[in-house]
Design a protein around this motif. Structure first.
Motif, mmCIF file in Angstrom:
data_model
loop_
_atom_site.group_PDB
_atom_site.id
_atom_site.type_symbol
_atom_site.label_atom_id
_atom_site.label_comp_id
_atom_site.label_asym_id
_atom_site.label_seq_id
_atom_site.Cartn_x
_atom_site.Cartn_y
_atom_site.Cartn_z
ATOM 1 N N SER A 163 22.229 -21.126 3.047
ATOM 2 C CA SER A 163 22.385 -22.229 3.980
ATOM 3 C C SER A 163 22.344 -21.730 5.423
ATOM 4 O O SER A 163 21.709 -22.345 6.292
ATOM 5 C CB SER A 163 23.699 -22.962 3.699
ATOM 6 O OG SER A 163 23.877 -24.016 4.602
ATOM 7 N N GLU A 213 25.570 -27.486 1.121
ATOM 8 C CA GLU A 213 26.795 -27.892 1.816
ATOM 9 C C GLU A 213 27.157 -29.265 1.251
ATOM 10 O O GLU A 213 26.613 -30.272 1.650
ATOM 11 C CB GLU A 213 26.556 -27.920 3.331
ATOM 12 C CG GLU A 213 26.222 -26.528 3.859
ATOM 13 C CD GLU A 213 25.969 -26.485 5.351
ATOM 14 O OE1 GLU A 213 26.174 -27.520 6.026
ATOM 15 O OE2 GLU A 213 25.574 -25.419 5.844
ATOM 16 N N ASP A 214 28.081 -29.257 0.325
ATOM 17 C CA ASP A 214 28.271 -30.326 -0.662
ATOM 18 C C ASP A 214 28.296 -31.757 -0.143
ATOM 19 O O ASP A 214 27.964 -32.675 -0.877
ATOM 20 C CB ASP A 214 29.558 -30.073 -1.446
ATOM 21 C CG ASP A 214 29.461 -28.815 -2.303
ATOM 22 O OD1 ASP A 214 30.483 -28.406 -2.865
ATOM 23 O OD2 ASP A 214 28.362 -28.244 -2.402
ATOM 24 N N GLN A 215 28.639 -31.960 1.125
ATOM 25 C CA GLN A 215 28.839 -33.336 1.596
ATOM 26 C C GLN A 215 27.551 -34.167 1.596
ATOM 27 O O GLN A 215 27.610 -35.388 1.587
ATOM 28 C CB GLN A 215 29.471 -33.348 2.996
ATOM 29 C CG GLN A 215 28.578 -32.838 4.124
ATOM 30 C CD GLN A 215 28.673 -31.341 4.320
ATOM 31 O OE1 GLN A 215 29.114 -30.629 3.432
ATOM 32 N NE2 GLN A 215 28.272 -30.860 5.488
ATOM 33 N N ARG A 242 24.935 -19.033 -1.962
ATOM 34 C CA ARG A 242 24.816 -20.381 -1.403
ATOM 35 C C ARG A 242 25.044 -20.403 0.114
ATOM 36 O O ARG A 242 24.235 -20.955 0.860
ATOM 37 C CB ARG A 242 25.843 -21.317 -2.067
ATOM 38 C CG ARG A 242 25.558 -21.632 -3.516
ATOM 39 C CD ARG A 242 26.734 -22.341 -4.126
ATOM 40 N NE ARG A 242 26.929 -23.662 -3.561
ATOM 41 C CZ ARG A 242 26.364 -24.764 -4.046
ATOM 42 N NH1 ARG A 242 25.589 -24.687 -5.106
ATOM 43 N NH2 ARG A 242 26.571 -25.933 -3.495
ATOM 44 N N LYS A 243 26.141 -19.804 0.563
ATOM 45 C CA LYS A 243 26.478 -19.850 1.989
ATOM 46 C C LYS A 243 25.444 -19.094 2.816
ATOM 47 O O LYS A 243 25.038 -19.552 3.884
ATOM 48 C CB LYS A 243 27.876 -19.276 2.232
ATOM 49 C CG LYS A 243 28.993 -20.224 1.813
ATOM 50 C CD LYS A 243 30.345 -19.683 2.214
ATOM 51 C CE LYS A 243 31.461 -20.680 1.855
ATOM 52 N NZ LYS A 243 32.805 -20.147 2.199
ATOM 53 N N ARG A 274 19.594 -22.739 8.223
ATOM 54 C CA ARG A 274 19.960 -23.308 9.533
ATOM 55 C C ARG A 274 19.317 -22.516 10.673
ATOM 56 O O ARG A 274 18.837 -23.086 11.654
ATOM 57 C CB ARG A 274 21.477 -23.319 9.698
ATOM 58 C CG ARG A 274 22.167 -24.449 8.950
ATOM 59 C CD ARG A 274 23.647 -24.511 9.310
ATOM 60 N NE ARG A 274 24.313 -25.630 8.670
ATOM 61 C CZ ARG A 274 24.268 -26.876 9.099
ATOM 62 N NH1 ARG A 274 23.559 -27.169 10.182
ATOM 63 N NH2 ARG A 274 24.913 -27.832 8.466
ATOM 64 N N VAL A 283 19.875 -27.063 3.128
ATOM 65 C CA VAL A 283 21.196 -27.078 3.783
ATOM 66 C C VAL A 283 22.055 -28.180 3.173
ATOM 67 O O VAL A 283 23.231 -27.970 2.854
ATOM 68 C CB VAL A 283 21.045 -27.285 5.316
ATOM 69 C CG1 VAL A 283 22.409 -27.535 5.957
ATOM 70 C CG2 VAL A 283 20.379 -26.065 5.954
#
Length: 208
Positions: free
Chosen positions: A192, A70-72, A188-189, A196, A66
């Motif tokens: 993720s 999710e780049d952050q 990617r999405k 989750r 995840v």
């Protein structure tokens, strides 16, 4: 992308994340390490989750997945290692003699597990030696960056190599399930989101 493929991919990321933790701090999530090492020996599990004991066994990998997608919270070192592991598995698949040697080595290490226990230093040393004599001879080489003080300790280096061996085992599973490297860009999405969902399910199963 589906849940089984995401679990196998999480196994790859878990091995990479453990290797990075060890190389940097000399310590790692011991429950995750045990689940990853156990996966090396579970060749005939009834399900993908069963390879790791259950979904909880790969929880660290799911969280890492995840974070990477999710780049952050991306960890560049872990992402680079995971991608290299996937490429290395493809290289390994073309070398029948090395695959046979790896299989024989794992069978031999299983006897040590029965005698000493899964996380005993003798077992991780055996797995590390197996990694060095098989996977380290192939390209691409997995580059591990960390703290020099940690990477000079044999026991830490052995555990790093054992974690990477577990990551490659998950990469074999990922490819058997139809996983391909290009899917990491396209899905990617979705990946993720599935990770989750699996994390939520694992937490509920644990009553947490």
């Amino acid at each position: 992308m589906n849940e089984e493929r995401v679990l196998a991919l999480a196994g790859v990321f878990q091995g990479a994340a453990l290797a990075q933790q060890l190389a940097s701090d000399g310590r790692c999530d011991e429950a995750a390490m045990e689940a990853s090492l156990a996966s090396v020996f579970r060749i005939d599990a009834d399900s993908v989750a069963g390879v790791y004991g259950n979904v909880t066994g790969v929880r660290k990998g799911l969280r890492s997945l995840v974070g990477q997608f999710e780049d952050q919270t991306r960890d560049v070192a872990v992402m680079r290692m995971a991608i290299t592991v996937l490429r290395l598995e493809r290289s390994l698949s073309r070398h029948r003699a090395l695959l046979d040697k790896l299989h024989e080595g794992i069978v031999g290490a299983q006897r040590q597990v029965e005698h000493f226990g899964l996380t005993h230093p003798n077992v991780t040393a055996r797995l590390a030696e197996l990694y060095s004599s098989t996977l380290s001879t192939l390209k691409p080489r997995i580059m591990v960056t960390g703290t020099p003080a940690q990477l000079q300790q044999k026991v830490v280096v052995d555990r790093v190599r054992a974690a990477l061996l577990a990551a490659v085992r998950s990469a074999v599973l990922w490819h058997q399930l139809g996983g391909r490297q290009w899917q990491l860009l396209i899905y990617r999405k979705q990946c993720s989101m599935l990770a989750r969902g699996l994390l939520t399910g694992a937490t509920l199963d644990d009553g947490g």
